[in-house]
Design an enzyme around this catalytic site. Structure first.
Site, short mmCIF file in Angstrom:
data_model
loop_
_atom_site.label_atom_id
_atom_site.label_comp_id
_atom_site.label_asym_id
_atom_site.label_seq_id
_atom_site.Cartn_x
_atom_site.Cartn_y
_atom_site.Cartn_z
N ASP A 196 10.43 15.64 8.13
CA ASP A 196 9.57 14.47 7.92
C ASP A 196 10.34 13.24 7.45
O ASP A 196 11.35 13.33 6.76
CB ASP A 196 8.44 14.79 6.95
CG ASP A 196 8.90 15.43 5.63
OD1 ASP A 196 9.96 16.11 5.65
OD2 ASP A 196 8.21 15.26 4.62
N GLU A 203 8.53 18.16 3.63
CA GLU A 203 9.32 18.34 2.40
C GLU A 203 9.08 17.20 1.43
O GLU A 203 9.07 17.40 0.21
CB GLU A 203 10.81 18.41 2.75
CG GLU A 203 11.73 18.70 1.56
CD GLU A 203 12.10 17.47 0.74
OE1 GLU A 203 12.30 17.60 -0.48
OE2 GLU A 203 12.17 16.36 1.33
N GLU A 204 8.87 16.00 1.97
CA GLU A 204 8.75 14.83 1.11
C GLU A 204 7.52 14.86 0.20
O GLU A 204 7.49 14.17 -0.81
CB GLU A 204 8.75 13.54 1.95
CG GLU A 204 10.04 13.28 2.71
CD GLU A 204 11.24 13.01 1.81
OE1 GLU A 204 11.06 12.96 0.58
OE2 GLU A 204 12.34 12.86 2.34
#
Length: 443
Positions: free
Chosen positions: A102, A169-170
């Site tokens: 992402d 992940e962010e």
């Protein structure tokens, strides 16, 4: 994910360019170099077309097609937009290699000819620019480069290779989404999990590793401070939530300075203080937004309990009635600390030094940044060995100039972050390929 704090001295250009000579039969470095023109085409495409968390549809489709072309058995849509690629190659260990996909809601300002111009709608309904400001485009390209090298070398390894592309992940949600969707039950469960992250405070080609805790627990905490509002000229008839919230802010600092062992690193930061709307009105509420960082679960629990205690205690001291006590809310999304299996990480670090040389590989201090890579190890800590490592991305000349002149370098998540992508990709792919071959070496 914020970068780790590195302690790397200024280096001569030859220090990072040089590496330990490889055996004649070891062609990994040369083969990656030969593949680099095509890999950089892929990198530029990924960089120019980033997608936000859980929106990585184009990215996943493109890379899944590449994995299928290489002969992997590929499953898409794992944990919403994740990809799992499996290659079975005889008996042996199961090794999982992970890359995240992402981008971030950041308007790119690097000036690169292939800079992102993408705009997208965030889950909050806000239109925003999108950028790979954390370098996940280098992670994915390195993942592809590693996959190509391992397929080319199937005769050299035995076992099951599981390569995953993780979404979100962010926002700290992608790894747990994949696990909840059967990552370790629908697919071969790994004994080893490896990943890397580019580093914005280290010279390109430098490799850093950290045994034990490498990245922190990350919690977001909201505190709604309630008071009794009124006219600013008559404060005696109110319970001022701004004064109370200010006292909470200052007392929170004692959690770290007076309640924890000084050697037990942790952070409590109040990132937002919201209250009031007019000069002469004492509001009836204030809101504090906190980020809380720690390493061990025990320290995390102590800090979170302390936040609740301090908020309530200051309210009692201010004479706030029981029905107006502060509300402390912990965000649902929690990123656990990354724990690199100590002995395994030290062993791999020594191996990387033997390959790249002591001047390119070093143990580095842990970071207060967060990474949901931690979820894979925590899913079965008794049976999984895990390691994430750093690959520096700052062009060496820029790094040395910044250190000499005291210039602040762009960090991860900066709209100006532009890593020396070819060096990051080549270094990471060589390291990931060599490590995997070591773990899956044929007897």
């Amino acid at each position: 994910m914020p970068v780790a704090k590195f302690f790397v001295r200024a280096l001569a250009a030859s220090a990072l360019a040089a590496a330990t000579p490889l055996a004649a039969q070891d062609t990994i470095r040369a083969d990656i170099a030969a593949d680099m023109p095509g890999l950089m085409d892929l990198y530029r495409d990924l960089h120019a077309n980033p997608e936000l968390s859980f929106q990585e549809v184009r990215t996943a489709k493109k890379l899944a097609a590449e994995a299928r072309r290489l002969g992997f058995e590929v499953t898409e849509g794992v944990g919403k937009t994740g990809v799992v690629a499996v290659m079975k190659n005889g008996p042996g260990p199961v090794v999982m290699l992970r890359a995240d996909m992402d981008g971030l809601p950041v308007v790119e300002q690097t000036g690169l000819p292939f800079a992102s111009k993408v705009r997208a709608m965030s889950p909050a309904g806000i239109e925003t620019g999108v950028m790979h400001a954390c370098g996940h485009d280098t992670h994915m390209t390195g993942w592809v480069a590693t996959a190509r090298q391992l397929v080319k070398r199937k005769a050299e390894w035995s076992g099951t290779l599981v390569m995953i592309l993780q979404p979100a992940e962010e926002i700290g949600s992608g790894a747990v989404a994949m696990l909840n969707d059967g990552l370790f039950t629908r697919f071969p469960k790994p004994q080893y999990v490896l990943g890397f992250h580019d580093a914005a405070q280290a010279p390109a080609g430098f490799i850093g590793y950290t045994p034990g805790f490498a990245l922190a627990n990350v919690d977001s905490v909201d505190i709604k401070v309630k008071g009794l509002g009124g006219h600013g000229a008559y404060p005696q008839s109110t319970k001022d939530p701004i004064v109370l919230a200010a006292r909470i802010v200052t007392t929170l600092q004692t959690l770290i300075s007076r309640e924890l062992d000084p050697q037990d690193a942790a952070v409590v930061t109040v990132g937002s203080f919201q209250a009031g709307a007019k000069h002469n009105i004492i509001s009836d509420e204030a809101t504090l937004l906190l980020t809380v960082r720690s390493y061990s679960d025990e320290t995390r629990a102590k800090i979170l309990d302390g936040i609740k205690r301090i908020a309530r205690g200051e309210a009692i001291a201010a004479g706030v009635p029981e029905d107006r006590m502060p509300e402390v809310k912990l965000a649902d999304t929690f990123t656990p600390a990354v724990y690199n299996s100590p002995e395994f990480t030290t062993e791999i670090g020594t191996f990387l030094k033997s390959r790249f040389g002591d001047k390119r590989v070093a143990q580095v201090a842990p970071s207060m940044g967060g990474e949901d890579f931690s979820r894979f190890y925590r899913a079965d800590p008794d049976n999984i060995k895990s390691m994430i490592f750093w690959v520096g991305g700052v062009p060496l000349a820029e790094y040395n100039k910044a250190k000499k002149e005291g210039i602040e370098m762009p960090s991860l998540h900066s709209p100006f972050w532009a890593p020396e992508a070819d060096t990051v990709i080549a270094t990471a792919a060589e390291a990931m390929t060599a490590m995997t071959l070591k773990l899956m070496k044929k007897p």
